[in-house]
Design an enzyme around this catalytic site. Structure first.
Site, PDB file in Angstrom:
ATOM      1  CB  THR A 250      40.113  36.216  41.228  1.00  0.00           C
ATOM      2  OG1 THR A 250      38.788  36.688  40.942  1.00  0.00           O
ATOM      3  CG2 THR A 250      40.625  35.358  40.080  1.00  0.00           C
ATOM      4  NE  ARG A 251      41.502  41.630  46.514  1.00  0.00           N
ATOM      5  CZ  ARG A 251      41.158  42.907  46.357  1.00  0.00           C
ATOM      6  NH1 ARG A 251      40.112  43.398  46.999  1.00  0.00           N
ATOM      7  NH2 ARG A 251      41.862  43.704  45.581  1.00  0.00           N
ATOM      8  CE  LYS A 252      39.877  40.538  38.220  1.00  0.00           C
ATOM      9  NZ  LYS A 252      40.207  40.286  36.792  1.00  0.00           N
ATOM     10  CB  THR A 253      33.890  37.810  45.392  1.00  0.00           C
ATOM     11  OG1 THR A 253      34.520  38.741  46.285  1.00  0.00           O
ATOM     12  CG2 THR A 253      34.788  36.585  45.226  1.00  0.00           C
TER      13      THR A 253
ATOM     14  CG  HIS B 250      34.488  33.871  41.399  1.00  0.00           C
ATOM     15  ND1 HIS B 250      34.538  35.229  41.333  1.00  0.00           N
ATOM     16  CD2 HIS B 250      35.775  33.448  41.406  1.00  0.00           C
ATOM     17  CE1 HIS B 250      35.801  35.617  41.308  1.00  0.00           C
ATOM     18  NE2 HIS B 250      36.580  34.550  41.361  1.00  0.00           N
TER      19      HIS B 250
END
Length: 282
Positions: free
Chosen positions: A153-156, A268
């Site tokens: 996802t974009r939750k990095t 992640h």
């Protein structure tokens, strides 16, 4: 929740890549920011060890899927050192407790090796942790015989996204969209702000209320199977994505024939880092 995406995921078509081309200027900018963060003024320890030419050995100390080589190289290039490798991104190390494997040698001035040591180790430790988790989920997909794509996802981590996205690819998962510029994703807050799903999409692209991808978020496995099957019957060309609270323990329950993509931040977020050490040769 249902999210609509305008613009196909180009990364879905490169999820098996083990090499990810990153411009040198991008690598330099990242590495220089990391060095400034770690050495904002003086490197007192470096002054102590001096500029004697030496070598150091990089050891992997636990089982993993290795990742982060390009960033490790970039760190030591910036501090005027060279690296010689005996492995590649994507290599799988199966080590016993207490066992360690030498995977690279760093050459340069002692103070420069120590300047880059911690930054480089932190990078491969996190990248390899993410690649290892990615590979675990992809293995579950293969065991299930599901033909869809497992994605992150974009939750990095802010400032570390490129490392984490590349690690997902190395582990065999998909990186999902890279950033807000990659495509238009309309989730609940966008939709409620605009007033309706159709109006939100019309303002994103003139598709007469259409979308390329439909994300089914926070559905139970049973609900996901029912809804995705009906949607496929109505619009078979649309990519259907399942997401929300999916982990290693539950992911196979979401692998329905009518689902094309499963995205999860479990790949992640909260990932255990892999243990590496860099030892100056005596």
């Amino acid at each position: 929740d249902i999210a609509l995406v305008v613009g196909l995921f180009s990364t879905y078509r490169i999820s098996t890549m083990t090499e990810f081309v990153i411009p040198k200027s991008t690598l330099q900018a990242l590495v220089r920011a990391w060095i400034v963060e770690d050495i904002p003024s003086y490197d007192v320890g470096g002054a102590v060890v001096g500029n004697k030419n030496t070598t150091a050995s990089l050891f992997c100390k636990q089982s993993c899927t290795f990742a982060g080589k390009v960033f490790f190289d970039a760190v030591f290039e910036e501090v005027e050192c060279s690296v010689e490798w005996t492995c590649h991104d994507g290599d799988v190390f199966d080590l016993n407790d207490g066992e360690r494997k030498c995977i690279a040698t760093v050459k340069g001035e002692a103070r420069n090796i120590l300047m880059g040591e911690r930054i480089a180790l932190n990078t491969i430790a996190r990248a390899s942790g993410i690649a290892t988790r990615s590979r675990q989920l992809v293995q579950l997909k293969e065991n299930k015989g599901w033909s869809g794509v497992v994605a992150g996802t974009r939750k990095t981590t802010p400032g570390f996204r490129l490392v984490e996205k590349q690690a997902m690819l190395i582990g065999g998962a998909d990186g999902h969209r890279m950033d807000l510029s990659s495509m238009v994703m309309l989730k609940d807050n966008h939709i409620w702000s605009k007033g309706s799903i159709t109006e939100a999409i019309k303002n994103a692209r003139a598709l007469y209320g259409g979308a390329d991808v439909v994300m089914l978020d926070n559905f139970s496995p049973e609900e996901l199977g029912i809804v995705s099957k009906r949607l496929k019957e109505y619009a078979s060309h649309v990519i259907l994505e399942g997401s929300g609270g999916i982990t290693e323990d539950t992911i196979q329950e979401f692998m329905h024939e009518s689902i094309d993509v499963i995205s999860t931040s479990w790949i992640h977020q909260g990932v255990p880092h892999i243990d590496f050490s860099l030892k100056v040769d005596k």
